[in-house]
Write an enzyme that holds these catalytic residues in place. Structure first.
Site, PDB file in Angstrom:
ATOM      1  N   ASP A   7      -4.029   2.179  -5.612  1.00  0.00           N
ATOM      2  CA  ASP A   7      -3.458   2.338  -4.265  1.00  0.00           C
ATOM      3  C   ASP A   7      -3.306   0.941  -3.673  1.00  0.00           C
ATOM      4  O   ASP A   7      -4.074   0.525  -2.815  1.00  0.00           O
ATOM      5  CB  ASP A   7      -4.394   3.213  -3.419  1.00  0.00           C
ATOM      6  CG  ASP A   7      -3.813   3.518  -2.047  1.00  0.00           C
ATOM      7  OD1 ASP A   7      -2.595   3.325  -1.846  1.00  0.00           O
ATOM      8  OD2 ASP A   7      -4.592   3.942  -1.164  1.00  0.00           O
TER       9      ASP A   7
HETATM   10  C1  SPV Z   1      -3.767   7.886   2.028  1.00  0.00           C
HETATM   11  O1  SPV Z   1      -3.982   9.112   1.929  1.00  0.00           O
HETATM   12  O2  SPV Z   1      -3.224   7.223   1.134  1.00  0.00           O
HETATM   13  C2  SPV Z   1      -4.183   7.189   3.237  1.00  0.00           C
HETATM   14  C3  SPV Z   1      -5.294   7.701   3.998  1.00  0.00           C
HETATM   15  O3  SPV Z   1      -3.619   6.167   3.546  1.00  0.00           O
HETATM   16  S1  SPV Z   1      -6.700   6.811   3.546  1.00  0.00           S
HETATM   17  O4  SPV Z   1      -6.845   6.879   2.104  1.00  0.00           O
HETATM   18  O5  SPV Z   1      -7.764   7.486   4.271  1.00  0.00           O
HETATM   19  O6  SPV Z   1      -6.562   5.461   3.996  1.00  0.00           O
HETATM   20 MG    MG Z   2      -2.451   5.362   2.071  1.00  0.00          MG
END
Ligand code: SPV
Ligand code: MG
Length: 289
Positions: A60
């Site tokens: 991510d």
């Molecule tokens: C996601 O779901 O990718 C988000 C929310 O950005 S969090 O992971 O809580 O940052």
């Molecule tokens: Mg996110």
């Protein structure tokens, strides 16, 4: 036509005055999760950068492209008309990339995008292996203006600040929120990782504006949706719980198989019927199992 309707309906729902009941959005990484969310009464769907990255075996960390997200929006739209909010992270950290994310996702049928002010390349807000930095506030402001210019009212723009995640403080979070709404954002998410939930509640207390406030209560699940609604949040995004439930469920089933040599259904490792799976893509399908 369809594009404008998705945003218009969602915009109206966000503005509707319901003091205790916030809108509920569920992370939906595929049509199966979307169908489940709609059947269980969630109002909207969240295309999560984290969930989509994980499903593709990617970090991510600004690795997803707009087509990855648009493909998911298309899949969700096959099974439900619930409005889809897309997590575009920092939209590539530039003006041209922000405009492309917005136009392609509006065309794919999204109702809203959520743009965050992490610097490029981003890392997940809960990651501890890498540190999060804030993007320049003027850049994010210009990204919002550019998105508005590109898609007009065809998307609701939610601005998300990572000020509390980076330890930059509440004053910075509120000042950035003001800049973002002045630039055209229609709702604000001040993200928090405080596990007590008191930081999120403080955000709601200090938010004395008509702009709808959004929360992602991943870190503070002890606060119910009703409590968050009463505190002043208009939209609660349950960003990744379905993927985490699926992961836990798959692990339990796999472990039972390793232990017993069979996938027989048990209370520890329940399995949905084959027919349920068949009916995700073909609602009238019948099955003997
Ligand atoms: C996601 O779901 O990718 C988000 C929310 O950005 S969090 O992971 O809580 O940052
Ligand atoms: Mg996110």
């Amino acid at each position: 036509m369809h594009i404008a309707n998705a945003a218009t309906g969602f915009r109206q729902s966000l503005a509707a005055p319901t003091p205790t009941r916030p809108l509920l959005a569920a992370g939906a990484v595929n049509a199966m999760a979307a169908r489940l969310a709609a059947e269980e009464g969630f109002d909207a769907l969240w295309v999560s950068g984290l969930e989509v990255s994980a499903a593709l075996g990617l970090p991510d960390a600004n690795v997803l492209g707009v087509r990855d997200l648009a493909d998911v929006v298309g899949a969700l739209g096959r099974v439900t008309e619930r409005p889809v909010i897309v997590d575009v992270d920092n939209a590539g950290g530039a003006l041209g990339t922000a405009a492309r994310f917005a136009t392609d996702l509006a065309r794919a049928g999204a109702a809203a995008i959520c743009l965050e002010d992490s610097s490029y390349p981003k890392c997940n807000s809960f990651a501890t292996h890498s540190s999060q930095q804030l993007a320049d506030v003027d850049l994010v402001t210009r990204q919002i203006e550019r998105i508005r210019k590109a898609v007009g009212d065809d998307l609701v723009v939610i601005a998300r600040t990572e000020s509390l995640i980076t330890g930059s403080g509440m004053a910075e979070a509120l000042a950035r929120s003001t800049r973002y709404t002045e630039a055209g954002a229609e709702a604000v998410l001040i993200h928090s990782k405080d596990p007590t939930g008191s930081e999120a509640l403080r955000v709601a207390r200090q938010w004395r504006r008509a702009i709808p406030l959004v929360t992602v209560p991943t870190a503070f699940p002890q606060l119910t949706a009703d409590e968050l609604g009463r505190a002043g949040f208009r939209l609660c995004i349950y960003a990744n719980q379905f993927s985490r439930a699926a992961l836990a469920g798959m692990r339990a089933a796999a472990r039972q198989f390793t232990r017993e040599g069979t996938f027989r259904t048990s209370t520890d490792a329940p399995l949905a019927a084959v027919g349920e799976l068949l009916r995700i893509g073909e609602p009238d399908a019948l099955s003997c199992i």
